[in-house]
Each structure stands twice: as C-alpha cells, then as structure tokens.
Design an enzyme around this catalytic site. Structure first.
Site, short mmCIF file in Angstrom:
data_model
loop_
_atom_site.label_atom_id
_atom_site.label_comp_id
_atom_site.label_asym_id
_atom_site.label_seq_id
_atom_site.Cartn_x
_atom_site.Cartn_y
_atom_site.Cartn_z
N HIS A 1 0.04 3.07 -7.98
CA HIS A 1 -0.90 4.16 -7.70
C HIS A 1 -2.21 3.99 -8.48
CE1 HIS A 1 2.48 7.23 -6.47
NE2 HIS A 1 2.34 6.23 -5.62
N THR B 1 -1.69 5.58 2.17
CA THR B 1 -2.88 4.72 2.13
C THR B 1 -2.97 3.90 3.41
OG1 THR B 1 -2.77 4.55 -0.27
CG2 THR B 1 -4.08 2.89 0.86
N LEU C 1 0.86 -1.18 0.00
CA LEU C 1 0.00 0.00 0.00
C LEU C 1 0.90 1.23 0.00
CD1 LEU C 1 -2.71 -0.97 2.67
CD2 LEU C 1 -3.00 -0.92 0.18
N ASP C 2 0.46 2.29 -0.64
CA ASP C 2 1.22 3.53 -0.68
C ASP C 2 1.40 4.09 0.72
OD1 ASP C 2 1.30 3.33 -3.42
OD2 ASP C 2 -0.35 4.74 -3.75
N ILE C 3 2.38 4.96 0.91
CA ILE C 3 2.68 5.51 2.23
C ILE C 3 1.49 6.26 2.82
CG2 ILE C 3 3.69 7.61 1.24
CD1 ILE C 3 5.68 7.59 3.60
#
Length: 249
Positions: free
Chosen positions: A200, A111, A107-109
């Site tokens: 993303h 998210t 997961l993105d930072i």
C-alpha cells in the site's frame, strides 16, 4: 533444440499423451514432412511446424499488458473476488517453454492500470528486484486538493523521502526519493513516480502527508506506458518496441 512433444504441449495441444496421439495420426509436420516420433527434436529458430496443415508459431515466452480493473485481485487463486487471470483470453492460459504465466508485481484490488503478465521468470526477477530501481508512475486523485504552496511542499518532502508508519505486517521505513507532478489542471490530481513497491505504498505516502488517496491508477513502468485504448480489464500482447523498453531496464 527442443523435444517435439514438449513444444506441442506447451503450445496448447494438451498433455504429452494427447500430443503423442496427435503425432501418431500424422497430423504434425516439421518443414513439410510428417513426423510421428514424439522424441524428435525441433529447432525453434529455424524449423517450420504445422498441425493439420496450419502453421504453428511457437513462443518461448509471452508478454502481456493489461489495464487492470478495480475489484480484481492480483492472484491466481480463486476466492471471494475475481482475479486478473479471469480477464486473460483462454489462448494465453497455458504453460510456455519459458515457464508458466504469472504476474510481474501486483496492484491492490481497488487500484487500476498497467499490469504486466509474462512467462519470463528472468525478466520478472529483474523488474521486481530492488536493485533495478525500476520506476512506476501513478495517477493519483487526492481527497484534499493542493494549493500551489501545498503542492510545492509535498514535492519537496517526497523528493527527500517521507517516513512511513508500520501497517499490517509491513514495518515502518523511510521512502526512497519520489517525483511528484501536477496532472493537468485538476488541483487534487497528481502523478507520483516511485522506485519501490511496498505494501500500500502510495496510499501510505500520502497518508504521511496528511492526505488520502481516493483513486489510484498505474500508468507506466519504466518507459512502458499504458495503452489507454485498452478498456478496463482488457489485455493484449506487447509489441516488439514495448518489449524492448522492458528489456532495457
């Protein structure tokens, strides 16, 4: 059958050298009998293992659910940001018979939400393989609210598959069909279910629809739903029922 020293080492009792010293002290029993030979074999399904009189439960693999917090990176390497492994209890941070603890996807930072950590490489491969079409469901808050007509337009376009522009090292592509749902009464909150996991991706999908994601949280993987009682950054072992949901994918 596994070597006793290997089992104890993977259970957190130190290196093979540490385990050998522990065995020589007579601290290890198998089925109530003291065993000092590090090369002895143990049947994980049938034998009972104890150290200093305390029964030891041997796990071939570990399966953890985490409610990832923002500002943590999905990496095991230290850098400018804390990693999700900093949130994992020390008792889980060791090798297992099935392998080392690792992430199932990322997961993105910025998210939040459901993240799976395991030592089971076979499961990881199955869940992350494009061939599995494993669904991931996200709660999305958008910059611009959606009228009923706009929501219907978004839903139709996402069902057909929107075209995504190139970003970073990831090229352009046409997304697979996705499912859009309202998330309660908030006009800027939706649920999006996808079967892919590109760079993303969710943010780029809504950007292609001329909107912007301002908050993103993964709430489900397949039929496995995030335990909302977990505070941000907390994790726990999966229950048997939850694990069966992942193994069914």
């Amino acid at each position: 059958m596994e070597r006793l020293d290997k089992v104890l080492s993977h259970a957190g009792f130190g290196t093979r050298k540490d385990v050998k010293a522990l065995l020589k002290e007579g601290a290890v029993c198998v089925n109530g009998e003291v065993v000092k030979d590090s090369a002895s074999k143990i049947d994980l399904d049938k034998d009972t293992l104890s150290v200093d009189g305390e029964k030891i439960v041997i796990k071939e693999n570990i399966y953890l659910m985490m409610n990832k917090a923002q500002d943590y990176v999905c990496s095991s390497k230290e850098g400018d940001h804390a990693t999700v492994f900093d949130c994992v209890d020390e008792e889980y941070l060791h090798s297992y018979l099935g392998g080392d603890l690792h992430l199932v996807g990322r997961l993105d930072i910025d998210t939040e939400g459901l993240l799976i950590l395991t030592s089971d490489g076979e499961m990881t491969h199955r869940l992350t393989s494009p061939k599995s079409h494993c669904t991931k469901k996200y709660l999305v808050h958008l910059r611009s609210s959606l009228s009923d007509d706009e929501f219907d337009s978004y839903r139709e376009k996402l069902e057909k598959g929107v075209h995504i522009s190139a970003e970073g090292d990831d090229g352009e592509w046409d997304c697979a069909s996705a499912v859009l749902e309202r998330a309660g009464s908030e006009v800027n909150a939706v649920f999006l279910t996808i079967t892919e996991g590109r760079f993303h991706q969710v943010k780029r999908m809504f950007r292609a629809l001329s909107n912007e994601v301002v908050f993103l949280k993964r709430v489900a993987i397949g039929e496995l739903v995030l335990d909302e009682s977990l505070a941000a950054g907390e994790c726990r072992e999966l229950t048997a029922d939850e694990l069966s949901l992942l193994k069914a994918i």
